[in-house]
Design an enzyme around this catalytic site. Structure first.
Site, mmCIF file in Angstrom:
data_model
loop_
_atom_site.group_PDB
_atom_site.id
_atom_site.type_symbol
_atom_site.label_atom_id
_atom_site.label_comp_id
_atom_site.label_asym_id
_atom_site.label_seq_id
_atom_site.Cartn_x
_atom_site.Cartn_y
_atom_site.Cartn_z
ATOM 1 N N TYR A 57 -0.792 2.564 10.515
ATOM 2 C CA TYR A 57 -1.495 1.298 10.742
ATOM 3 C C TYR A 57 -2.063 1.212 12.156
ATOM 4 C CZ TYR A 57 0.903 0.064 6.425
ATOM 5 O OH TYR A 57 1.376 0.056 5.142
ATOM 6 N N ILE A 115 0.883 -1.170 0.000
ATOM 7 C CA ILE A 115 0.000 0.000 0.000
ATOM 8 C C ILE A 115 0.921 1.221 0.000
ATOM 9 C CG2 ILE A 115 -0.302 -0.101 2.511
ATOM 10 C CD1 ILE A 115 -3.165 1.069 2.063
ATOM 11 N N TYR A 116 0.902 1.956 -1.105
ATOM 12 C CA TYR A 116 1.839 3.058 -1.302
ATOM 13 C C TYR A 116 1.157 4.217 -2.005
ATOM 14 C CZ TYR A 116 5.638 -0.181 -0.260
ATOM 15 O OH TYR A 116 6.470 -1.075 0.358
ATOM 16 N N ASN A 161 10.118 1.986 9.426
ATOM 17 C CA ASN A 161 9.161 2.858 8.748
ATOM 18 C C ASN A 161 8.135 3.361 9.770
ATOM 19 O OD1 ASN A 161 7.440 4.184 7.012
ATOM 20 N ND2 ASN A 161 7.307 2.512 5.534
ATOM 21 N N GLY A 186 -3.580 7.333 1.261
ATOM 22 C CA GLY A 186 -3.461 6.137 2.099
ATOM 23 C C GLY A 186 -4.777 5.817 2.789
ATOM 24 N N LYS A 187 -5.458 6.836 3.274
ATOM 25 C CA LYS A 187 -6.762 6.653 3.924
ATOM 26 C C LYS A 187 -7.759 6.049 2.947
ATOM 27 C CE LYS A 187 -10.370 9.288 6.344
ATOM 28 N NZ LYS A 187 -11.548 9.236 5.512
#
Length: 172
Positions: A142, A96-97, A135, A108-109
């Protein structure tokens, strides 16, 4: 700014290859050697590899667009559960990027919301992922979504052995 998400198909192989290379390099190049980065990108983000992944029935790619411009993507995969997760139907968010210029603009949301909705619609019980222990921004992202660490595993970036934290969230 409106975010539009679509499921990727075979016709998106070049786009996914490019997005994968760009976003992975933007995210991790400053913390890794150029040689390890190039080796990883060549092995994992070439059109043949991405085409194989798209053809895998256990995998689903989605692409986020802003004003017709690809801004990010995610890859979900029904995958064997890693140690530490009790047997259940689980979905992995394998990637997921967002492109660097879209960080902080809710890409991202939007991708995570789509992944969660997909997991609920497909009746998965858990959703899990691996994230590099260094990261910190991603780990906090998350955690805000309710993921918790349940273990770790080895991730090879080129020739460099790195540790990924494994995080899980129960689907409600």
């Amino acid at each position: 700014m409106e975010v539009y998400i679509t499921t990727a198909t075979e016709s998106d192989v070049s786009l996914l290859t490019s997005l994968g290379r760009i976003t992975f390099e933007q995210t991790f190049a400053h913390d890794n050697t150029a040689a390890d980065m190039q080796l990883y990108l060549m092995q994992n983000f070439n059109e043949s590899q991405i085409l194989d992944e798209i053809h895998d029935p256990a995998s689903t790619f989605i692409v986020a667009y802003v004003d017709q411009e690809p801004a990010g993507y995610a890859k979900m995969r029904e995958n064997a559960l890693p140690p530490g997760v009790s047997p259940s139907k689980a979905l992995e968010i394998e990637r997921i990027y967002a492109k660097q210029e879209f960080i902080g603009k809710k890409i991202g949301k939007a991708l995570m919301e789509y992944c969660m909705k997909y997991a609920r619609n497909e009746q998965y019980e858990m959703i899990w992922l691996g994230v590099w222990e260094k990261n910190v921004r991603a780990i906090h992202f998350y955690e805000r979504w309710g993921f918790t660490v349940f273990g770790s595993h080895l991730f090879m970036l080129g020739t460099d052995a790195q540790t990924d934290l494994l995080m899980v969230k129960k689907i409600e």
